[in-house]
Scaffold this motif. Sequence first.
Motif, PDB file in Angstrom:
ATOM      1  N   LEU A 224     -99.974   5.179  59.633  1.00  0.00           N
ATOM      2  CA  LEU A 224    -100.975   4.114  59.783  1.00  0.00           C
ATOM      3  C   LEU A 224    -102.098   4.515  60.729  1.00  0.00           C
ATOM      4  N   PRO A 225    -101.798   5.040  61.949  1.00  0.00           N
ATOM      5  CA  PRO A 225    -102.914   5.468  62.812  1.00  0.00           C
ATOM      6  C   PRO A 225    -103.743   6.574  62.173  1.00  0.00           C
ATOM      7  N   GLY A 226    -103.077   7.513  61.481  1.00  0.00           N
ATOM      8  CA  GLY A 226    -103.802   8.606  60.849  1.00  0.00           C
ATOM      9  C   GLY A 226    -104.716   8.092  59.752  1.00  0.00           C
TER      10      GLY A 226
ATOM     11  N   ILE B 255     -99.984   9.719  52.022  1.00  0.00           N
ATOM     12  CA  ILE B 255     -98.548   9.919  51.802  1.00  0.00           C
ATOM     13  C   ILE B 255     -98.240  11.399  51.629  1.00  0.00           C
ATOM     14  N   LEU B 256     -99.062  12.067  50.833  1.00  0.00           N
ATOM     15  CA  LEU B 256     -98.876  13.505  50.631  1.00  0.00           C
ATOM     16  C   LEU B 256     -98.968  14.238  51.968  1.00  0.00           C
ATOM     17  N   ALA B 257     -99.976  13.880  52.761  1.00  0.00           N
ATOM     18  CA  ALA B 257    -100.193  14.585  54.024  1.00  0.00           C
ATOM     19  C   ALA B 257     -99.015  14.379  54.973  1.00  0.00           C
ATOM     20  N   VAL B 258     -98.581  13.129  55.131  1.00  0.00           N
ATOM     21  CA  VAL B 258     -97.558  12.871  56.138  1.00  0.00           C
ATOM     22  C   VAL B 258     -96.224  13.476  55.719  1.00  0.00           C
ATOM     23  N   THR B 259     -95.866  13.349  54.423  1.00  0.00           N
ATOM     24  CA  THR B 259     -94.573  13.903  54.020  1.00  0.00           C
ATOM     25  C   THR B 259     -94.595  15.430  54.097  1.00  0.00           C
TER      26      THR B 259
END
Lengths: 268, 528
Positions: free
Chosen positions: B338-340, B461-465
């Motif tokens: 969320l912050p990102g 989602i792609l970035a965080v996972t």
Amino acid sequence: MPPDNGQAIVGQAVTCAGLSHTFQTGGAPIPAIGPLDVTFAAGKTTALLGPSGCGKSTLLRLIAGLEPPSEGTIRMGAETPDEVCRRAGLAMAFQDASLLPWRSLRGNIALALTLARRQSDMDSVDRLIDMVGLSGFETRRPAELSGGMRQRAAIARCLISEPDLLLLDEPFGAVDELTRRRLNHDLPALWQARGTTALLVTHSVTEAVTLADRILVLSPRPATIMADIDIPLPHPRRGEDDPAFQDLAHRVVAALEASAEGRPLAAQ
Amino acid sequence: MTTRALDRPGLTLPPFAAKTVGIVLLFILWEAAARAYAGSFILAGPLAVTAYLAQHADLLARATARTLTNAAWGFLWGNLAAIALAVIVILLPRMERLATAVSLLIFCLPLVATGPILRVLFGTGEAPQITLAALAVHYTTFLALMVGLRAVPQSWLDLVRTHGRGAGAQLVYVRTVASLPYLTAGLQIAAPAAILGAMIGEFTGAERGLGVLTIRAMRAMDVDATWAIATLAAALSIAAYGAFGWLGRRLTGTPPALLLTAPRPAPPRTLGRRVLGLAILIVTPLLLWYGVMEAFSLNPFFAKRPADILAFLVTGPEAAAHRAALLGAYAETLAFTLPGYAAGLALGALMACALLLAPGLGTTMLPVAVALRSIPIVTTAPLIVLALGRGAAGTIAIVAVMIFFPTLVACLQGLRQTPRQVVDIFDSYASGRWRLLILARIPAMLPAFFASARMAIPAAILAVTTAEWLATGKGIGALMALTASTSDYNMLWSAITLVALTAAATYAAVSALEDAVLRVYAAEQVAR
């Protein structure tokens, strides 16, 4: 009045019976047309005038079979608009010419034959291009043509399939006054000579009196007939010099003003 | 006048010179930073990278050929699927809502989890890489093509209908050619995405390719190698982006300003139909999930059905423990995402406004931003983790960077959509650039901003996972990687479901907010 050259009439009368149309939008339904009972005589050109947004273009779209009317019927002879479309018996010209930018002038006109599933007869395409005064520009794209030339091309595209019914939705609305006069002078003979039934939506009183055999002035939405004026002048017409022309134009303007103000037309 | 300078970027510097200056500046900064941090094993400068590339040219060339081949096949299949789907939706408009939703859900599936599953399914060959590349491209191409197929004046369609022909003829004679510029713009976005998909596929246990080399370099803490491969992959992506841009301009002239906005059809009017529509939206993906697995008789050991997940999370004996593990990881991930996400969007929009106020900077920065937009996250993630560490800062930065560039480019495009006459009115009152920005340009930017906010959800989602999996070892990305390697497929599928549901819910929430805002500021975008 039959066409002046006495040629046979190919068009058929268009009859609207009990016609009304309502737009179902998100909010309250908007009544756009009617009730309307009117017959457009075979082989005649009828102009539709009226205040902006009164439903003139919608009426044209209903007759073209682009939308089914909410109530009532439209017939050309015994045929419904859909049936007329399917045998390519009608053609419509749009305000902005609507030529496909990736096709040449020739390709745009031939497209009407392709869509009508007819043989692309390039000789008759070129002949028509010549008749609308565009010879030499056959291979040009629409972007290389002027506004008036594009409108000529759009009319040629309408005529190539030899329709019985011609629907013209402000076809010269986007060109300048001089060009419009020239188009009004050159083009109508092409369909009036064939005896095609034509309906013309326009905002210009001069254009209506120049082209039409009959003018219907419509009321504000929902459109009904406010005035029905015959124009019994011989073609081609030269408005400025003819007192009869001026007189008819004044009657049309009076009817338009009455329509816009929502009062009944004084007896003429 | 600053506003005029913006509309004619060539006024300050010719574009080619601006591009060159931007790139040279970037390289100088990069080398300087590398020298400043020399010895800290974070950063390899351009000189070290060049040296590594030269020494290992053979190996890198072979790996590049492999990766590009897989990316090309995935590009082909993914785009063919997107084109087929778009044609179906144009011919059967009733399918639109469903097709768009299913397509979005598939796009939101975390590659981190689908990769290992495809690996089990297909073995060690090239099929998983190709499938992931296809999955990475189909949605953006579908959206771009839908916009294009619809960007046709009504009268062209009427022309076909007045000749008694239907949707098929409209498609053949009018829509297909009219959509070509949009298709090429979509392919341009898809080209780097296909490289990204192929590399992620290679992470999951392939034998050759740039992804394999990246994993090796990271494990060995080989800073020079990590940076060299990242630079190579970035250069390939930028080249692919540029090549398709060039091809598009050659084929169709100036590309259209493309907002990747999912088409939003009018909602049904009655409550009953709305409920029915929602039910279809929920049931169809479940049926697809179950149906595909049954149709291909996939082994229930790794291909878990919806019922297995329900038992695992709700009705089974240890459901509470499973839920706690899953939701714990999920909460960790949300705390980064969320912050990102917010920071990426905010920075992108703010930077766009700043570039507008200082147009000289914009001419230099914009080509760089457009180029950086096309660099896949798998190449930047390891670098950011090297620089910022494995904590919250690193992960948040990865998510933010992933969202920042597309948002910046879209917002700049949006700011320039301000009607010329409106700008002239403000100028005629000499109202100053700040007032023009706040009163006229930012409202004009909003549609583009919201379009990027929605497209940023799958990207986040792609970035965080990916970051959690490759680097930090926390959150749901790490959970998915762990459960994939320990064959805990119930947990893996639960995580996939949760992530996909989150994506869909966020997407719906952003859409609702967008509708409310645009209704005021850009009524034509929500006109039905």
